[in-house]
Every structure is written in C-alpha cells, then in structure tokens.
Design a protein around this motif. Structure first.
Motif, PDB file in Angstrom:
ATOM      1  N   VAL A  96       6.846  48.467  47.958  1.00 26.27           N
ATOM      2  CA  VAL A  96       7.701  49.241  49.123  1.00 26.27           C
ATOM      3  C   VAL A  96       7.180  50.883  48.614  1.00 26.27           C
ATOM      4  CG1 VAL A  96       9.304  50.437  49.548  1.00 26.27           C
ATOM      5  CG2 VAL A  96       9.340  47.784  49.484  1.00 26.27           C
ATOM      6  N   LEU A 127       8.258  55.536  54.619  1.00 29.17           N
ATOM      7  CA  LEU A 127       8.186  54.434  54.069  1.00 29.17           C
ATOM      8  C   LEU A 127       7.115  53.290  54.577  1.00 29.17           C
ATOM      9  CD1 LEU A 127      12.324  52.951  54.187  1.00 29.17           C
ATOM     10  CD2 LEU A 127      11.152  54.871  52.542  1.00 29.17           C
ATOM     11  N   VAL A 134       8.775  41.601  52.195  1.00 30.57           N
ATOM     12  CA  VAL A 134       7.786  42.757  51.850  1.00 30.57           C
ATOM     13  C   VAL A 134       7.047  43.053  50.859  1.00 30.57           C
ATOM     14  CG1 VAL A 134       7.563  45.601  51.719  1.00 30.57           C
ATOM     15  CG2 VAL A 134       8.736  44.300  53.701  1.00 30.57           C
ATOM     16  N   THR A 135       6.010  42.621  50.490  1.00 26.76           N
ATOM     17  CA  THR A 135       5.460  42.649  49.536  1.00 26.76           C
ATOM     18  C   THR A 135       5.682  43.908  48.066  1.00 26.76           C
ATOM     19  OG1 THR A 135       2.676  43.483  49.874  1.00 26.76           O
ATOM     20  CG2 THR A 135       3.972  40.897  49.955  1.00 26.76           C
ATOM     21  N   TYR A 151       5.458  49.613  54.151  1.00 20.81           N
ATOM     22  CA  TYR A 151       6.592  48.465  53.960  1.00 20.81           C
ATOM     23  C   TYR A 151       4.110  48.005  54.094  1.00 20.81           C
ATOM     24  CZ  TYR A 151      10.956  48.582  54.282  1.00 20.81           C
ATOM     25  OH  TYR A 151      12.410  49.165  53.538  1.00 20.81           O
ATOM     26  N   VAL A 191       4.522  49.424  58.502  1.00 19.79           N
ATOM     27  CA  VAL A 191       4.537  48.678  58.292  1.00 19.79           C
ATOM     28  C   VAL A 191       2.969  47.505  58.287  1.00 19.79           C
ATOM     29  CG1 VAL A 191       5.392  45.796  59.154  1.00 19.79           C
ATOM     30  CG2 VAL A 191       6.776  47.726  59.029  1.00 19.79           C
ATOM     31  N   GLU A 221       7.368  55.178  48.402  1.00 22.37           N
ATOM     32  CA  GLU A 221       8.045  56.126  49.655  1.00 22.37           C
ATOM     33  C   GLU A 221       7.718  57.291  49.026  1.00 22.37           C
ATOM     34  OE1 GLU A 221      12.219  56.029  48.076  1.00 22.37           O
ATOM     35  OE2 GLU A 221      12.858  54.894  49.605  1.00 22.37           O
TER      36      GLU A 221
END
Lengths: 315, 315
Positions: free
Chosen positions: A31, A13, A28-29, A15, A93, A33
């Motif tokens: 995401v 992930l 979180v603006t 973020y 992140v 995956e």
C-alpha cells in the motif's frame, strides 16, 4: 514564493495486487499513500527543485489531515483552509498489466467555506510571486471559481497559470490568466464550446494545433501552452509561437508530467524567462517526471541531462 | 459485560460504481465507511440487543482513530490498545452484479505492543462475564495468541468463545475455550492438520458433520458450534449434540451472520442458557443478520419473528 492552489485534493492510495479478478477478493501486497491532486504535484516538484513554494487549497476530515501530514513529511510548506467535508481518496489498483482506478466523489464545499478560502487566498497574495491553479473544482465551488482567484491575483499584480479543463477552464480563461496550459484533449473540448469573437493583432496560426490553441487566447488567456504528450509542447502568445519536442523518447509514467510542466512554467513566469528557454525547460522537466516512478516526482538526472538538449523553434 | 476482542480490525470502505471495467477508471458514486472486523461486528450486534459490551483489540494511526470514532458514533463502548502501525483498510467495490474486494495487509504488531495488550486484557477480565475472540491474528502476534488470552480468561473464571480459522484456531483450541465456532470450511481445514488422540467418554458422532465437529473437541474445545450457512447450526458438547435450521430461507447478505451467531452464543454462555434454546437463538440472530444490509447489523423484526419458530433437535 510560488503559491499552488489545489481546491480538490485527494489522498492517493496505490494498491499492488497480483492480478485483477472481477468480483474476487484480493490480498493487497503493498500500500502506498501519497498526497494527490495536480496542484500538490506542482508544489512537490517546485520544492524538489529548491524553489520557495506554498501549497494551499481545501482539506477536510481525517483524510485531509493525512494529506497535510504527508506534505509536512515531504517538507512542502502548506497553508490549507479546513472544510467540514472529508477530503476524497483515490484508489489505484495496480496489477502486472495496468492499473484500475476508483475515484471518490469528494466533499461539497459550502458558500461560507469558499468565501473563507478567497479571503485566505487574498491574504497570501502579498507574499506570492506567481499563482498556479490546478485541477478540477469540487462540488459547491462556483464554476467561475478560478476566474475569481485570477482576478484577485491580477489586482495584486501576481501572474497566474491555469491548468484545468471543461467549464472550469472556459470560465477561468475569461478572467485573463497570464498562462493557460490545457492538453490537446482539453483544448479540443474547449473548441466545442461557443467561441468568442477573434481579437485583432494576433500572429496568424500556422498549423492545425496552433489554430486550436488560438481558441484559448480568444477566450481570454494572455498565453497558452498546449501539452502534446511525447510530441512536446507548443506555446502561443501575443508575441509569437514556439514549439519543441523532447530530445529522446522516455519510457515511464506520464501521470504528473503536466504538473511538472506547470511547475516549470510558474518558475519561468516568476523569472520572466524568455519563451523559447521557458518552453525548453518545461519540456525537460515534463520528461523528468515521466522518468520518475509516480506523479509529483522528477528524476533530477534526466532533467539535468535533457535540459541542454531540448531544441525549441518558432512555430 | 461481554468483552469482544478484535486484534486485526479494519476500516471497511464500500464503493458503489456502475460496472467494473478492469484497467479502467471509475467514478465512485457513494462511499460508505464502517468499523470492520469480526469482533467489532459481534460488539455492534450485542449493543443493538441492549447487552452490556466492551470492544477491545488493537488500533493504530489515523485509520485506527477513524474506526474508534465510528464505534463511538454508534454508541459502542470501546477500549483499544494503540499501536504504532496503521490499522488496515478493506475496500469493497460493489457494482450491479457483485462486489470486488481489496484487503490491505494490516500493520505488524511489536512484541511490546502484544505484551501491552495482554496486560490490558487481563485488567478488563475483572469486569468481563464472557470473552469473544474473533478473526485473524495480525502479523507479529504469536500464533498461539488466542491460547494466551483464553488461559488468562480461564484463570479469571471468564468463559471464552473462539471464532477464527487455520493455525490461529488450532493453537487456540489447545487452550480449551468454552466454545469454538468454526464454519464448515474452517473445520475441514482443521481436519487436515495433525489430529490429537481422541479423548474418551464423548457421545458417538452420528453423521459426517458431527464426525468433523469432534475434531474441534479433540483439539481441546469444550463445545463446538459449526455454522453451515442456510443449513443452520450444529452444536457438539460433552453433554450431547443438537442441530437446527432456520424456519425459512432468507435472501440477503450472509457477511456478518457468523458474527451475529457469536453474539448470541456469548450472551447464552453468560446466561447459562440450555444448549437447545441457545442454538435456536443463535440461528434466529444469524438469520436476522442475513436480512440486514451489511455486517454488524441485524434486522430486529426478522429476529423477533423467527426466534419462536426455530426448531432444534438432538443430533
């Protein structure tokens, strides 16, 4: 087909946030995956190159189903063994400066699941031209797990490429993979482990990195490619040693460059490409991964542009 | 049964790490997954109290399936409407000092999905004794979404408790919920919005917080409970105003205390409990949530110990 093995895959992930504030709360603006794990990156790069490939390994739980679904969405053929534990997530992140990473520990594999995987792997070998073994071993898989798979492949006449580190690397080398691909740091760590007696008849190493590289051969690999980041690649085999650097310095994301390198090496092993051409191809494909936005992707234009420009010479 | 509505639920992940290093990589030592979202906490608290409850709302994708599975695992009856978008995750990274939070934005709800939910909600009203509406509205749900649900409930003779903030609160109040439960900060934010003309016949507020509380009545609520953290609760109704504080100061985790409060208020509304007793029950249950390790849980011993000790007086 080339079989890529990922025993400890992940759902990656990413973020995006504005700025990291320790002990703050962040909206979180975006995401993203992606299927994560070095062997899955090798598979997606080979698939992007149009090479027949099959991704295998261990997946479990809803997170494992998601990883399988993402691979299917990208058109990458896959045949994983299902385990009871849940596949791990990694969270990166990213703020405007850099990324902060959080890695889940991953599931514990039971002896029965490991036995099921070795059986599954053995059945796949009949259709395999090369096997690439990538990444860490999850808890529960024996530390000589890669050695077991390498011996099964050798017995079936299928060449192997091993890309791991630490004790998994040291034990894997003992089974004699056709090619090992540590990076310089992984090789240095291996040097600190007890070194076996030198085998006779190998070309004398001509520089400090070649001297380091010999340790992988001493441990049992038939050839070793050492990745040195922007300094390129070095290969040491029983037939000789070669090295090369990328023809230009590329800005970008180095994560996944090693996996693109393994993709090139696996293809070259399958095609019995001579070492100098194989090394040049691996250097260009690694650079094309740096030029792509994230691991498991390559920039095809960069690859086509750089491939003829890479120079490889005897080391 | 009490119906709890969670339109923007989440899968709450808690990662434990040693210490947060910005732009570093962290090995997560333990991972906890819980159903997240205020209305789900209300439902789990009511279920723990042995009250008949049904959790509803919107869930989507594999993450939504996981949330539903976790609720089932806890034995909480649930009937969610499935949406195409994927339910969001929240990640709380806890180190030895505090937690750092990352909140995914959540899915966009389509007009058709919202229409499907209002139909589903209308069908549930026949079996509902009280409806609790909790939390933020996801993108795509009209800003007066709670007003729509409150009017449907009122038409079916089912009382409503509204616990939200900002524009969703302001628009929801206009539909006349039986009870609104803003916290002091949410109430202050409401004060900054345009204030309707005061209705006549209400008891004169006797303090600054009561004066603030009247604004919620001015906007349309039939009663308002203001949560003031360790300072307790205040209720303002057309019949009078009462306040109370917890009999002792509790150390613990205040997240979820407001949801336990809503659980108590919903039960009291169903049972037509007189306001002073109802407020005392809500104070004790909120404190019991502070004493429990995470949101959606209560410490039953704390609840039983504090309940008889809470004193509520006319404000």
């Amino acid at each position: 087909m080339i079989v890529t093995v990922t025993l400890n895959p992940a759902l990656d992930l990413t973020y995006e946030i504005d700025a990291l504030v320790p002990h703050g709360t962040h909206r979180v603006t975006t995401v993203a995956e992606r299927p994560g794990g070095k062997g899955l990156n090798v598979a997606t790069v080979l698939h992007a190159l149009g090479e027949p490939v099959l991704a295998t390994g261990l997946l479990g739980g809803p997170t494992g189903e998601r990883v399988a679904g993402l691979l299917t969405g990208e058109g990458v053929p896959a045949a994983f063994v299902t385990i009871a534990g849940e596949t791990r997530r990694t969270v990166a992140v990213a703020d405007h400066d850099d990324a902060t990473g959080f890695w889940e520990p991953g599931p514990r594999v039971t002896p029965g699941e490991w036995a099921a995987f070795t059986g599954h792997f053995g059945a796949l070998l009949g259709r395999a031209s090369v096997v690439a073994l990538s990444g860490s071993l999850p808890p529960g898989v024996p530390i000589d797990g890669y050695a077991t798979l390498i011996r099964l492949a050798a017995a079936a006449g299928v060449p192997t490429v091993l890309d791991t580190s630490g004790e998994a690397l040291r034990h894997g080398l003992a089974a004699g993979p056709d090619l090992a691909k540590p990076n310089a740091a992984e090789l240095a760590a291996l040097l600190e482990a007890p070194r076996p007696v030198l085998a006779a008849g190998r070309p004398a190493p001509s520089g400090p990195e070649l001297a380091d590289a010999t340790v992988a051969l001493d441990h049992g690999a038939r050839a070793v490619v050492v990745s040195r980041g922007p300094l390129g690649l070095l290969v040491l085999t029983e037939q000789g040693a070669w090295s090369g650097v990328p023809p230009e310095r590329l800005a970008g994301n180095p994560t996944g460059a090693g996996d693109a390198c393994v993709a090139a090496l696996s293809r070259g092993l399958r095609d019995r490409t001579p070492w100098p051409q194989l090394l040049a191809d691996a250097i260009a494909l690694s650079a094309a991964a740096v030029a792509a936005p994230h691991a498991g992707r390559i920039d095809q234009d960069t690859y086509r542009r750089l491939r003829p420009a890479v120079r490889v010479s005897a080391a």
